[in-house]
Enzyme design. Structure first.
Site, PDB file in Angstrom:
ATOM      1  N   ALA A 197     -63.849-113.810  10.729  1.00  0.00           N
ATOM      2  CA  ALA A 197     -63.115-113.547  11.582  1.00  0.00           C
ATOM      3  C   ALA A 197     -62.884-112.035  11.118  1.00  0.00           C
ATOM      4  O   ALA A 197     -63.581-111.317  10.730  1.00  0.00           O
ATOM      5  CB  ALA A 197     -62.378-113.903  12.318  1.00  0.00           C
ATOM      6  N   ARG A 198     -61.793-112.188  11.154  1.00  0.00           N
ATOM      7  CA  ARG A 198     -60.353-111.155  10.172  1.00  0.00           C
ATOM      8  C   ARG A 198     -59.892-110.810   9.095  1.00  0.00           C
ATOM      9  O   ARG A 198     -59.570-111.743   9.198  1.00  0.00           O
ATOM     10  CB  ARG A 198     -59.959-109.778  11.148  1.00  0.00           C
ATOM     11  CG  ARG A 198     -60.404-110.108  13.171  1.00  0.00           C
ATOM     12  CD  ARG A 198     -61.525-108.854  12.866  1.00  0.00           C
ATOM     13  NE  ARG A 198     -61.567-107.691  12.411  1.00  0.00           N
ATOM     14  CZ  ARG A 198     -62.566-107.001  12.431  1.00  0.00           C
ATOM     15  NH1 ARG A 198     -63.628-107.053  12.434  1.00  0.00           N
ATOM     16  NH2 ARG A 198     -62.529-105.474  12.124  1.00  0.00           N
ATOM     17  N   ASP A 210     -65.997-114.321   3.944  1.00  0.00           N
ATOM     18  CA  ASP A 210     -66.332-112.756   4.298  1.00  0.00           C
ATOM     19  C   ASP A 210     -65.582-111.609   4.742  1.00  0.00           C
ATOM     20  O   ASP A 210     -66.038-110.827   4.722  1.00  0.00           O
ATOM     21  CB  ASP A 210     -67.345-112.748   5.705  1.00  0.00           C
ATOM     22  CG  ASP A 210     -68.691-111.577   5.568  1.00  0.00           C
ATOM     23  OD1 ASP A 210     -69.044-111.263   4.961  1.00  0.00           O
ATOM     24  OD2 ASP A 210     -68.045-111.736   6.886  1.00  0.00           O
ATOM     25  N   GLU A 225     -59.509-104.853   2.421  1.00  0.00           N
ATOM     26  CA  GLU A 225     -60.777-104.392   2.102  1.00  0.00           C
ATOM     27  C   GLU A 225     -60.125-103.403   1.877  1.00  0.00           C
ATOM     28  O   GLU A 225     -59.818-102.344   2.584  1.00  0.00           O
ATOM     29  CB  GLU A 225     -61.184-104.529   3.138  1.00  0.00           C
ATOM     30  CG  GLU A 225     -61.339-105.982   3.405  1.00  0.00           C
ATOM     31  CD  GLU A 225     -62.536-106.577   4.828  1.00  0.00           C
ATOM     32  OE1 GLU A 225     -63.804-106.277   5.011  1.00  0.00           O
ATOM     33  OE2 GLU A 225     -62.435-107.771   4.726  1.00  0.00           O
ATOM     34  N   HIS A 260     -68.140-109.028   3.574  1.00  0.00           N
ATOM     35  CA  HIS A 260     -67.539-108.389   5.126  1.00  0.00           C
ATOM     36  C   HIS A 260     -69.150-108.416   5.706  1.00  0.00           C
ATOM     37  O   HIS A 260     -70.157-106.809   6.327  1.00  0.00           O
ATOM     38  CB  HIS A 260     -66.855-107.187   5.417  1.00  0.00           C
ATOM     39  CG  HIS A 260     -66.872-107.148   6.403  1.00  0.00           C
ATOM     40  ND1 HIS A 260     -65.230-106.622   6.903  1.00  0.00           N
ATOM     41  CD2 HIS A 260     -66.956-107.274   8.037  1.00  0.00           C
ATOM     42  CE1 HIS A 260     -64.624-106.198   8.419  1.00  0.00           C
ATOM     43  NE2 HIS A 260     -65.975-107.265   9.255  1.00  0.00           N
ATOM     44  N   ILE A 261     -70.336-108.934   6.208  1.00  0.00           N
ATOM     45  CA  ILE A 261     -71.700-108.461   6.060  1.00  0.00           C
ATOM     46  C   ILE A 261     -72.327-109.671   7.762  1.00  0.00           C
ATOM     47  O   ILE A 261     -73.603-110.282   8.003  1.00  0.00           O
ATOM     48  CB  ILE A 261     -72.695-108.773   4.863  1.00  0.00           C
ATOM     49  CG1 ILE A 261     -72.839-110.437   4.420  1.00  0.00           C
ATOM     50  CG2 ILE A 261     -72.823-108.518   4.094  1.00  0.00           C
ATOM     51  CD1 ILE A 261     -73.351-110.914   3.366  1.00  0.00           C
TER      52      ILE A 261
END
Length: 325
Positions: A246-247, A271, A276, A294-295
């Site tokens: 999600a985030r 992910d 980041e 983060h894909i």
């Protein structure tokens, strides 16, 4: 001619559509620190997750009319402030659901059969310790019959639920202020016109945590308070799996590492991360975490749909408001 800065890029099809409708599209990446001096050259700013559109940047522009986020979450944009200044803020919530759901299931398969770790170990030990590795990974589990708890039942959560049902999993779900959701099971072309309907009744957040072998998160971030902290992890089954595509910030990473080290959780998949694009080394090196950078929406198909949806929304805005601009 309206000018568009696609600062984090845009799919070629979306760029083509904009240009065919009279827009000039620049895809050169302007570094964050240089954006304030460049932003007044553009009517539209399109971003993904890398570029931040905060109050100070918004205040430097007198020309900007539209801010677009190529994706779902908009926590890298001060949305309400931008709208208070008369700017149109748009995103593409429909385009990436399938890709993010498939990544969720990919991580899940990777965890239950130890693929994430065997791919790390086989290059170095596969020739010298094949039998040892085989023994290490001999206790995989099947997903059929397991219970997956889906936190958040928007487009992505529903897409995950559909795939989990297809795998024979039991589905529990939580969504604020929603008591039930219909999931369209259109797995095959023959079902597209007349899909089967699965009625999914939601449960309390704590109930879902306690009942699930796997908990997967599909909620917005941005409020600064982790949804999954030590208190929430303590309510989960011993040996459960946690997935976050999600985030960053939705999961307390310190509490996650402690739970993995203690055995409270058997594995996790991430992910998205705090800090980041510089996740912590402890997270990156942990032997029980399946990782990706983060894909979630980074497939050819999703990026094409995102580009097209974004282009159409930008064009519609200017066509609708042209007499007032």
């Amino acid at each position: 001619m309206y000018r568009v800065l696609a600062n984090d890029g845009i799919d070629a099809e979306g760029k083509k559509i904009l240009e065919e409708n009279g827009f000039q599209v620049d895809t050169v990446n302007v570094p964050q620190e240089n954006l304030p001096e460049q932003i007044d050259n553009y009517d539209v700013l399109l971003v993904r997750s890398a570029t931040k559109v905060r109050k100070d940047l918004i205040d430097t522009s007198t020309r900007l009319k539209v801010i677009g986020r190529a994706g779902v979450g908009m926590d890298n944009i001060d949305v309400e402030y931008a709208r208070s200044k008369g700017l149109k803020v748009i995103n593409t919530p429909e385009a990436s659901s399938e890709s993010v759901a498939e990544l969720t299931i990919s991580h899940l398969f990777s965890i239950v059969r130890f693929l994430y770790d065997s791919n790390r170990q086989m290059p170095g030990k596969g020739n010298s310790d094949f039998k040892g590795l085989k023994k290490s990974y001999s206790k995989g589990i099947e997903l059929s019959g397991k219970t997956i708890g889906i936190i958040g039942l928007g487009r992505i959560g529903k897409a995950v639920a559909k795939r989990a049902i297809g795998l024979g999993m039991n589905v529990e779900a939580f969504k604020r202020n929603i008591t039930e959701v219909n999931i369209e099971l259109d797995f095959h072309e023959a079902l597209k016109k007349d899909p089967l309907i699965f009625n999914l009744k939601t449960k309390h957040f704590d109930e879902v945590l306690a009942a699930s072998d796997i908990v997967t998160l599909h909620v917005p971030g941005g409020d600064g308070v982790p949804l999954i902290d030590k208190h929430a992890i303590d309510k989960m089954k011993d040996g459960a799996i946690l997935i976050n595509v999600a985030r960053g910030g939705v999961v307390d990473e310190k509490a996650l590492v402690e739970a993995l080290n203690s055995g409270k959780l058997s594995a996790a998949a991430l992910d998205v991360f705090d800090n980041e694009p510089s996740p912590s080394r402890e997270i990156l090196n942990h032997p029980k975490i399946s990782l990706s950078p983060h894909i979630g929406a980074s497939t050819v198909e999703a990026q094409k749909r995102i580009g097209i949806e974004m282009a159409q929304k930008v064009i519609n805005f200017f066509q609708t408001n042209e007499t007032d601009l």
